[in-house]
Enzyme design. Sequence first.
Site, PDB file in Angstrom:
ATOM      1  N   HIS A  51     -56.170 -74.345  21.504  1.00 31.13           N
ATOM      2  CA  HIS A  51     -57.208 -74.953  20.655  1.00 31.13           C
ATOM      3  C   HIS A  51     -57.493 -76.420  21.030  1.00 31.13           C
ATOM      4  CE1 HIS A  51     -56.452 -71.406  18.239  1.00 31.13           C
ATOM      5  NE2 HIS A  51     -55.186 -71.754  18.118  1.00 31.13           N
ATOM      6  N   SER A  74     -60.179 -73.854  25.383  1.00 31.16           N
ATOM      7  CA  SER A  74     -59.650 -73.524  24.068  1.00 31.16           C
ATOM      8  C   SER A  74     -59.213 -72.066  24.086  1.00 31.16           C
ATOM      9  CB  SER A  74     -60.712 -73.737  22.998  1.00 31.16           C
ATOM     10  OG  SER A  74     -60.080 -73.799  21.741  1.00 31.16           O
ATOM     11  N   SER A  79     -62.427 -72.897  17.641  1.00 32.57           N
ATOM     12  CA  SER A  79     -61.445 -73.918  17.250  1.00 32.57           C
ATOM     13  C   SER A  79     -61.638 -75.284  17.897  1.00 32.57           C
ATOM     14  CB  SER A  79     -60.031 -73.408  17.542  1.00 32.57           C
ATOM     15  OG  SER A  79     -59.867 -73.226  18.935  1.00 32.57           O
ATOM     16  N   ASP A 142     -51.646 -70.305  24.605  1.00 35.43           N
ATOM     17  CA  ASP A 142     -51.523 -70.107  23.160  1.00 35.43           C
ATOM     18  C   ASP A 142     -52.186 -68.762  22.834  1.00 35.43           C
ATOM     19  OD1 ASP A 142     -51.621 -70.078  20.404  1.00 35.43           O
ATOM     20  OD2 ASP A 142     -52.403 -72.105  20.196  1.00 35.43           O
ATOM     21  N   GLU A 204     -47.174 -70.796  23.240  1.00 33.59           N
ATOM     22  CA  GLU A 204     -47.162 -71.481  21.951  1.00 33.59           C
ATOM     23  C   GLU A 204     -46.913 -70.575  20.744  1.00 33.59           C
ATOM     24  OE1 GLU A 204     -47.570 -74.711  21.321  1.00 33.59           O
ATOM     25  OE2 GLU A 204     -48.369 -74.840  19.282  1.00 33.59           O
ATOM     26  N   LYS A 234     -40.681 -75.392  16.117  1.00 40.29           N
ATOM     27  CA  LYS A 234     -42.062 -74.900  16.205  1.00 40.29           C
ATOM     28  C   LYS A 234     -42.314 -73.924  15.059  1.00 40.29           C
ATOM     29  CE  LYS A 234     -45.946 -72.881  17.440  1.00 40.29           C
ATOM     30  NZ  LYS A 234     -46.518 -71.792  16.660  1.00 40.29           N
ATOM     31  N   ASP A 238     -44.559 -75.599  12.286  1.00 40.56           N
ATOM     32  CA  ASP A 238     -46.004 -75.411  12.506  1.00 40.56           C
ATOM     33  C   ASP A 238     -46.491 -74.168  11.751  1.00 40.56           C
ATOM     34  OD1 ASP A 238     -48.088 -73.919  13.884  1.00 40.56           O
ATOM     35  OD2 ASP A 238     -47.893 -75.188  15.639  1.00 40.56           O
ATOM     36  N   ASN A 239     -45.839 -73.026  12.019  1.00 39.61           N
ATOM     37  CA  ASN A 239     -46.310 -71.773  11.418  1.00 39.61           C
ATOM     38  C   ASN A 239     -46.251 -71.866   9.889  1.00 39.61           C
ATOM     39  OD1 ASN A 239     -45.671 -71.431  14.125  1.00 39.61           O
ATOM     40  ND2 ASN A 239     -45.206 -69.266  13.916  1.00 39.61           N
ATOM     41  N   CYS A 243     -49.513 -74.128   8.253  1.00 38.98           N
ATOM     42  CA  CYS A 243     -50.416 -73.223   7.520  1.00 38.98           C
ATOM     43  C   CYS A 243     -50.456 -73.559   6.034  1.00 38.98           C
ATOM     44  CB  CYS A 243     -50.020 -71.766   7.746  1.00 38.98           C
ATOM     45  SG  CYS A 243     -50.331 -71.244   9.450  1.00 38.98           S
ATOM     46  N   HIS A 404     -53.903 -77.505  12.023  1.00 41.23           N
ATOM     47  CA  HIS A 404     -52.773 -78.231  11.454  1.00 41.23           C
ATOM     48  C   HIS A 404     -52.893 -79.732  11.699  1.00 41.23           C
ATOM     49  CE1 HIS A 404     -51.340 -74.297  11.067  1.00 41.23           C
ATOM     50  NE2 HIS A 404     -50.360 -74.279  11.933  1.00 41.23           N
ATOM     51  N   SER A 412     -44.480 -79.203  17.534  1.00 41.81           N
ATOM     52  CA  SER A 412     -44.800 -78.082  18.433  1.00 41.81           C
ATOM     53  C   SER A 412     -45.022 -78.583  19.854  1.00 41.81           C
ATOM     54  CB  SER A 412     -46.078 -77.384  17.978  1.00 41.81           C
ATOM     55  OG  SER A 412     -45.997 -77.061  16.631  1.00 41.81           O
ATOM     56  N   GLN A 416     -43.579 -78.170  23.738  1.00 38.69           N
ATOM     57  CA  GLN A 416     -44.399 -77.767  24.897  1.00 38.69           C
ATOM     58  C   GLN A 416     -44.131 -78.675  26.093  1.00 38.69           C
ATOM     59  OE1 GLN A 416     -46.168 -75.398  25.912  1.00 38.69           O
ATOM     60  NE2 GLN A 416     -47.035 -74.295  24.181  1.00 38.69           N
TER      61      GLN A 416
HETATM   62  P1  NAI Z   1     -44.062 -63.234  11.945  1.00 38.04           P
HETATM   63  O1  NAI Z   1     -43.715 -62.132  12.864  1.00 38.04           O
HETATM   64  O2  NAI Z   1     -43.035 -64.215  11.521  1.00 38.04           O
HETATM   65  O3  NAI Z   1     -44.735 -62.674  10.608  1.00 38.04           O
HETATM   66  C1  NAI Z   1     -45.662 -61.639  10.543  1.00 38.04           C
HETATM   67  C2  NAI Z   1     -45.254 -60.753   9.361  1.00 38.04           C
HETATM   68  O4  NAI Z   1     -46.250 -59.768   9.139  1.00 38.04           O
HETATM   69  C3  NAI Z   1     -43.943 -60.005   9.611  1.00 38.04           C
HETATM   70  O5  NAI Z   1     -43.013 -60.303   8.586  1.00 38.04           O
HETATM   71  C4  NAI Z   1     -44.347 -58.538   9.616  1.00 38.04           C
HETATM   72  O6  NAI Z   1     -43.343 -57.709   9.067  1.00 38.04           O
HETATM   73  C5  NAI Z   1     -45.616 -58.560   8.758  1.00 38.04           C
HETATM   74  N1  NAI Z   1     -46.532 -57.452   8.996  1.00 38.04           N
HETATM   75  C6  NAI Z   1     -46.820 -56.797  10.153  1.00 38.04           C
HETATM   76  N2  NAI Z   1     -47.733 -55.839   9.946  1.00 38.04           N
HETATM   77  C7  NAI Z   1     -48.032 -55.865   8.621  1.00 38.04           C
HETATM   78  C8  NAI Z   1     -48.907 -55.117   7.802  1.00 38.04           C
HETATM   79  N3  NAI Z   1     -49.643 -54.116   8.286  1.00 38.04           N
HETATM   80  N4  NAI Z   1     -48.978 -55.442   6.490  1.00 38.04           N
HETATM   81  C9  NAI Z   1     -48.228 -56.419   5.957  1.00 38.04           C
HETATM   82  N5  NAI Z   1     -47.362 -57.166   6.695  1.00 38.04           N
HETATM   83  C10 NAI Z   1     -47.270 -56.888   8.004  1.00 38.04           C
HETATM   84  O7  NAI Z   1     -45.271 -63.999  12.660  1.00 38.04           O
HETATM   85  P2  NAI Z   1     -45.833 -65.461  12.275  1.00 38.04           P
HETATM   86  O8  NAI Z   1     -45.144 -66.466  13.081  1.00 38.04           O
HETATM   87  O9  NAI Z   1     -45.867 -65.567  10.805  1.00 38.04           O
HETATM   88  O10 NAI Z   1     -47.311 -65.358  12.869  1.00 38.04           O
HETATM   89  C11 NAI Z   1     -48.285 -64.476  12.330  1.00 38.04           C
HETATM   90  C12 NAI Z   1     -49.581 -64.629  13.133  1.00 38.04           C
HETATM   91  O11 NAI Z   1     -50.094 -65.952  12.979  1.00 38.04           O
HETATM   92  C13 NAI Z   1     -49.400 -64.455  14.638  1.00 38.04           C
HETATM   93  O12 NAI Z   1     -50.561 -63.837  15.163  1.00 38.04           O
HETATM   94  C14 NAI Z   1     -49.314 -65.888  15.151  1.00 38.04           C
HETATM   95  O13 NAI Z   1     -49.631 -65.982  16.511  1.00 38.04           O
HETATM   96  C15 NAI Z   1     -50.298 -66.570  14.254  1.00 38.04           C
HETATM   97  N6  NAI Z   1     -50.155 -68.016  14.053  1.00 38.04           N
HETATM   98  C16 NAI Z   1     -51.276 -68.661  13.597  1.00 38.04           C
HETATM   99  C17 NAI Z   1     -51.252 -70.015  13.348  1.00 38.04           C
HETATM  100  C18 NAI Z   1     -52.479 -70.702  12.882  1.00 38.04           C
HETATM  101  O14 NAI Z   1     -52.512 -71.922  12.867  1.00 38.04           O
HETATM  102  N7  NAI Z   1     -53.504 -70.001  12.479  1.00 38.04           N
HETATM  103  C19 NAI Z   1     -50.024 -70.807  13.540  1.00 38.04           C
HETATM  104  C20 NAI Z   1     -48.885 -70.030  13.973  1.00 38.04           C
HETATM  105  C21 NAI Z   1     -48.964 -68.683  14.204  1.00 38.04           C
END
Ligand code: NAI
Length: 483
Positions: A51, A74, A79, A142, A204, A234, A238-239, A243, A404, A412, A416
């Site tokens: 991003h 990006s 983003s 990322d 990332e 990280k 960050d996550n 968020c 963020h 984070s 990197q």
């Molecule tokens: P995580 O693996 O810790 O959490 C995802 C959760 O979703 C897991 O607990 C899993 O059991 C659950 N899950 C899977 N399928 C499901 C379903 N059908 N219904 C309900 N729950 C379900 O992953 P994390 O780190 O929380 O990341 C989640 C997503 O967010 C990833 O795609 C990641 O790349 C992205 N992300 C986005 C950010 C942003 O700024 N928008 C920042 C960091 C990560």
Amino acid sequence: MDFKVADLNLADYGRTEIELAELEMPGLIAMRERFGAEQPLAGARIAGSLHMTTQTAVLIETLVALGADVRWASCNIFSTQDHAAAAVVAGPTGSADAPAGVPVFAWKGETLEEYWWCTQQILDWGTDAEGNPVFANMILDDGGDATLLVHLGVEAEKKNEAPAVDSAKSTEQRIIFEVLNESLAASQTRFTDIAREIKGVTEETTTGVHRLYEMMREGSLLFPAINVNDSVTKSKFDNKYGCRHSLVDGINRATDVLIGGKVAVVCGYGDVGKGCAESLRGQGARVVVTEIDPICALQAAMDGYQVSTLDDVVGTADIIITATGNKDVVTVDQMRAMKQNAILGNIGHFDNEIDMAGLETYPGAVRKNVKPQVDLWTFPEGEGKAIIVLSEGRLMNLGNATGHPSFVMSNSFTNQVLAQIELFTKLEEYPTGVYVLPKHLDEEVARLHLASLGVRLTTLTDEQAGYLGIPVEGPYKSDEYRY
Ligand code: NAI
């Protein structure tokens, strides 16, 4: 310098924001102070796909301060912050009239075709003074799109056959197949040459890391990778805390609806879901969590949230947010069962968490654009109501808001920088595989961020260290510790 951004005249505005961000990014500034003289990244040609925000600008300029050459795109069509992109191209010493910074290929609101064109521009660096092709030799990714493109390209070149464009199952796939077909038609071995140059990738996010482990298991991974996401400093920061900040920011900027008292559903209670649920509860929403994993479901229940299925609550929810990294988490039938003007958004990495393709092709569903990245979708009479969809199902904290804040991204991005140095300078220690940074570096990243929050850390006595069997200076926890 070749580059493509929305408007270079935004560079001054971008520079001011970058300078303000630097004050909130102590980890990155410490990297510059510690490694600036040593230039550990001299000779690195980093292709960055992440991003293109103000915070990323500070990361890019830190990589350059450590000796790297960098090209940037990006990793999402919505983003980019156009002023940050312009400032990076202009550079700290240049200007809009005389750009002296880093080639950036990114603007807010790219088409998918433009997105993949930009991704190619960061891998392929043109030719040197003697006319020899120059390619990136490191990837900073990322979500894994730059890495994916190289891998698909190599596979197509090896077979001398790219997948047929009309066999694509999505627009995204069709465009990638087109890129591969064009490359083959030009009888290039571009991706094979690029892959040969690439020493490694630092990834990332959770979704990109999933892809890397999958390729490692299949035996198709072409170069070593450092999984930055699973540094504690990280994913647990960050996550979660990122968020917690940017989810409600996105909802507010998109809709300005009062969140207090509303029913909000968070799908997924991983690191991202935990931050989202907390931020919605902080605004006074009644939060319901959905999960597939009994451990995370139990955690959500113990944290005081109702845990249910989406089907059970979809008709009463005012806000529905997906945070799973999975696909088809919200189906069109569930959208049709939603309340009038329910807000639907995704904060996970890819747009397939919500069945956007199904919505776009649903007979009679009408899209009205309210403003950029906010659409009102109306179903035909008797087949559902109208719902508000954020950022076309793409990550709404970056599409509807600015992602963020700097302080959390400093954590984070310090990971990197350390990961890039680690792979580039100690490649022999990393045979092809996926690695996380050693614990002492993770602890170091946290340490670098304590002073600016006024945190005073307790120091172990020698006796206490001996009692626990750990060094006074750390690492303090085993690799299995879960924080
Ligand atoms: P995580 O693996 O810790 O959490 C995802 C959760 O979703 C897991 O607990 C899993 O059991 C659950 N899950 C899977 N399928 C499901 C379903 N059908 N219904 C309900 N729950 C379900 O992953 P994390 O780190 O929380 O990341 C989640 C997503 O967010 C990833 O795609 C990641 O790349 C992205 N992300 C986005 C950010 C942003 O700024 N928008 C920042 C960091 C990560």
